[in-house]
Design a protein around this motif. Sequence first.
Motif, PDB file in Angstrom:
ATOM      1  N   GLY A  83       6.597 -20.764  43.845  1.00 42.08           N
ATOM      2  CA  GLY A  83       5.232 -20.857  45.648  1.00 42.08           C
ATOM      3  C   GLY A  83       4.533 -22.394  46.517  1.00 42.08           C
ATOM      4  O   GLY A  83       4.113 -22.472  46.308  1.00 42.08           O
ATOM      5  N   TYR A  84       5.334 -23.667  44.947  1.00 47.21           N
ATOM      6  CA  TYR A  84       5.391 -24.341  45.490  1.00 47.21           C
ATOM      7  C   TYR A  84       6.682 -25.381  46.009  1.00 47.21           C
ATOM      8  O   TYR A  84       7.297 -25.360  45.162  1.00 47.21           O
ATOM      9  N   TRP A  85       6.952 -26.262  47.041  1.00 45.66           N
ATOM     10  CA  TRP A  85       7.575 -26.981  47.212  1.00 45.66           C
ATOM     11  C   TRP A  85       8.326 -27.848  46.028  1.00 45.66           C
ATOM     12  O   TRP A  85       9.040 -28.621  46.288  1.00 45.66           O
ATOM     13  N   PHE A  86       6.874 -28.524  46.145  1.00 42.39           N
ATOM     14  CA  PHE A  86       6.885 -30.157  45.047  1.00 42.39           C
ATOM     15  C   PHE A  86       7.026 -29.579  43.468  1.00 42.39           C
ATOM     16  O   PHE A  86       8.025 -30.570  43.080  1.00 42.39           O
ATOM     17  N   SER A  87       7.823 -27.836  43.304  1.00 41.32           N
ATOM     18  CA  SER A  87       8.067 -27.743  41.477  1.00 41.32           C
ATOM     19  C   SER A  87       8.941 -28.520  41.306  1.00 41.32           C
ATOM     20  O   SER A  87       9.122 -29.463  40.087  1.00 41.32           O
ATOM     21  N   PHE A  88      10.081 -28.479  42.181  1.00 43.33           N
ATOM     22  CA  PHE A  88      11.455 -28.807  41.437  1.00 43.33           C
ATOM     23  C   PHE A  88      11.303 -30.575  41.559  1.00 43.33           C
ATOM     24  O   PHE A  88      11.760 -31.088  40.136  1.00 43.33           O
ATOM     25  N   ALA A  89      10.535 -30.902  42.326  1.00 45.70           N
ATOM     26  CA  ALA A  89      10.289 -32.783  42.164  1.00 45.70           C
ATOM     27  C   ALA A  89       9.679 -32.916  40.288  1.00 45.70           C
ATOM     28  O   ALA A  89       9.773 -33.969  39.816  1.00 45.70           O
ATOM     29  N   ILE A  90       8.792 -31.778  40.211  1.00 49.54           N
ATOM     30  CA  ILE A  90       8.338 -32.317  38.846  1.00 49.54           C
ATOM     31  C   ILE A  90       8.751 -31.919  38.001  1.00 49.54           C
ATOM     32  O   ILE A  90       8.790 -32.319  36.715  1.00 49.54           O
ATOM     33  N   LEU A  91       9.862 -30.646  38.041  1.00 48.25           N
ATOM     34  CA  LEU A  91      10.408 -30.596  36.694  1.00 48.25           C
ATOM     35  C   LEU A  91      11.568 -31.452  36.399  1.00 48.25           C
ATOM     36  O   LEU A  91      12.218 -31.939  35.225  1.00 48.25           O
ATOM     37  N   TYR A  92      11.944 -32.230  37.607  1.00 49.67           N
ATOM     38  CA  TYR A  92      13.535 -33.393  37.942  1.00 49.67           C
ATOM     39  C   TYR A  92      13.001 -34.952  37.246  1.00 49.67           C
ATOM     40  O   TYR A  92      13.805 -35.052  36.035  1.00 49.67           O
TER      41      TYR A  92
END
Length: 118
Positions: A83-92
């Motif tokens: 539900g958060y667009w920035f989740s991938f940035a954190i996982l990356y």
Amino acid sequence: MPKVQAELLRWARTLKAICGQMIKFITVCSGMPGELIPPGRIGYKIAGIFFAKETNRAIIRDPLLRREYVHTQQWYHYGEQTGYWFSFAILYALAGENACTNKYEQQAGLAEGNYPCP
């Protein structure tokens, strides 16, 4: 277009980048200031936008955009899951800076990204 993409396009245009649709739903903003692009890279991607310092579109070639499309899918997949667009940035970021061992870069294709991995 999601709100975050509209804001990113507005930001790029204030920096005098030229933004236009390319392939596979990726918007390319070329002519970004060089200090915003990591050394040795053509550009970087946030959500569905690829930011490049080059204005020569021949350098921003189809294989590169195909791999960036995989990153687009990763952005949306993890954003929808959480539900958060920035989740991938954190996982990356948690996957590490070394592209050769970063699972998201491996999924996108290391050769197409010109990463010198063994």
